[in-house]
Design an enzyme around this catalytic site. Structure first.
Site, short mmCIF file in Angstrom:
data_model
loop_
_atom_site.label_atom_id
_atom_site.label_comp_id
_atom_site.label_asym_id
_atom_site.label_seq_id
_atom_site.Cartn_x
_atom_site.Cartn_y
_atom_site.Cartn_z
N ARG A 250 0.81 -1.22 0.00
CA ARG A 250 0.00 0.00 0.00
C ARG A 250 0.83 1.26 0.00
NH1 ARG A 250 -2.90 -0.68 5.46
NH2 ARG A 250 -0.75 -1.30 5.93
N GLU B 17 8.22 7.39 11.26
CA GLU B 17 8.11 8.45 12.25
C GLU B 17 9.12 9.53 11.92
OE1 GLU B 17 8.65 7.19 16.27
OE2 GLU B 17 6.75 6.11 16.36
N GLN C 248 8.22 26.25 15.58
CA GLN C 248 7.94 26.75 14.24
C GLN C 248 8.42 25.74 13.21
OE1 GLN C 248 9.05 30.84 13.56
NE2 GLN C 248 9.30 30.55 11.37
N ASP C 249 7.57 25.45 12.22
CA ASP C 249 7.94 24.62 11.08
C ASP C 249 7.93 25.49 9.83
OD1 ASP C 249 7.97 22.49 12.80
OD2 ASP C 249 6.41 21.34 11.79
N ASN C 250 8.93 25.29 8.96
CA ASN C 250 9.01 26.02 7.69
C ASN C 250 9.19 25.02 6.56
OD1 ASN C 250 9.11 28.52 9.11
ND2 ASN C 250 11.32 28.28 9.36
N ARG D 176 20.89 28.09 -0.36
CA ARG D 176 20.37 28.93 0.72
C ARG D 176 21.31 28.80 1.91
NH1 ARG D 176 15.02 30.51 -0.39
NH2 ARG D 176 13.98 29.28 -2.02
N HIS E 267 23.08 30.35 7.25
CA HIS E 267 22.25 31.18 8.12
C HIS E 267 22.29 30.67 9.56
CE1 HIS E 267 19.61 31.82 4.28
NE2 HIS E 267 20.70 32.58 4.25
N LYS F 280 17.71 23.30 14.63
CA LYS F 280 16.87 22.95 13.48
C LYS F 280 16.97 21.46 13.20
CE LYS F 280 17.81 27.40 11.21
NZ LYS F 280 18.44 28.03 10.01
N HIS G 216 23.78 27.11 9.02
CA HIS G 216 23.17 26.06 8.20
C HIS G 216 22.92 26.56 6.78
CE1 HIS G 216 19.45 24.16 6.53
NE2 HIS G 216 20.17 23.09 6.78
N TYR H 165 12.01 22.50 7.73
CA TYR H 165 12.76 22.87 8.93
C TYR H 165 11.81 22.79 10.13
CZ TYR H 165 15.18 26.04 5.50
OH TYR H 165 15.79 26.62 4.42
N GLU I 105 19.20 37.56 12.81
CA GLU I 105 19.75 36.67 11.79
C GLU I 105 21.16 37.09 11.38
OE1 GLU I 105 18.19 34.09 8.06
OE2 GLU I 105 17.40 36.12 8.25
N ASP J 112 22.58 36.60 0.46
CA ASP J 112 23.56 35.53 0.63
C ASP J 112 24.82 35.81 -0.19
OD1 ASP J 112 21.81 34.27 2.32
OD2 ASP J 112 21.26 32.67 0.93
#
Length: 208
Positions: free
Chosen positions: A47, A52, A70-72, A82, A85, A94, A141, A154, A165, A190
């Site tokens: 299927r 997890e 927070q999730d991005n 990218r 940072h 993260k 990162h 993230y 930042e 950047d």
């Protein structure tokens, strides 16, 4: 392992861990001991599959113990880079992974006074290997997209704070990351980032 919300990784990685066979994931301690490569175990049948991607008690056992707030999710095309940072003083840990596509993901120790200052770990993350990378607080990162597109997730243990930042030059020779690409697609910010040696507000080892 108990978490006192002050020390959640680093030296505590040497403490006894649950036997790997008891966990639905494989933990690899990277060359930088605070950085973890996490391989969730995949359970599949005709299927599809299940795995997890996070479970608080199991991840706490390995020092990932501050709550995620927070999730991005970002989508980027091939050749987009990218990074690098981080935030300070509102530092972020993260837990990162790729939902679709393939990237080279990099974590750099930029904590002043750290015995590993300026050293980095580079790991391929993809929808095929399902790996996650734990990027601790005080580490810069970044990632480079290798596939046509990549969806990158993230999970952060501190809210995004633009005023805190910090951006580090992606190709700083003192860090020496082998990205495998000379001219990636960068944001203007950047591309204009300073070298690590030029940044004065870096986090301090033992204080993050």
């Amino acid at each position: 392992m108990a978490c006192d919300n002050q020390i959640c990784y680093g030296e505590e990685l040497s403490l006894p861990r649950p036997p790997p066979c008891a966990l639905p994931m494989n933990i690899i301690v990277a060359d930088l001991p605070e950085v973890l490569i996490i391989e969730p175990k995949l359970f599949g049948d005709p299927r599809g599959f299940l795995l997890e991607t996070y479970q608080v008690a199991r991840y706490t056992d390995y020092g990932v113990c501050r709550p995620f707030v927070q999730d991005n999710l970002s989508r980027s095309d091939r050749g987009v880079l990218r990074g690098l940072h981080l935030q300070n003083p509102r530092t972020q840990g993260k837990l990162v992974s790729v939902m679709r596509g393939r990237v080279i993901d990099v974590s750099v120790d930029v904590r002043l006074g750290s015995p590993n200052f300026g050293r980095h770990v580079a790991v391929e993350l993809s929808e095929e290997n399902r790996r996650q990378l734990w990027v601790p607080r005080g580490f810069a990162h970044g990632f480079l997209v290798l596939s046509e597109t990549a969806d990158f997730l993230y999970k952060c243990d501190e809210l995004y704070s633009p005023k805190d930042e910090i951006v580090v030059r992606w190709n700083d020779p003192a860090i020496g990351i082998a990205w495998g690409m000379e001219n990636p697609f960068l944001s203007a910010r950047d591309a204009a980032a300073p070298l690590l040696s030029e940044i004065t507000n870096l986090p301090v080892y033992g204080q993050v």
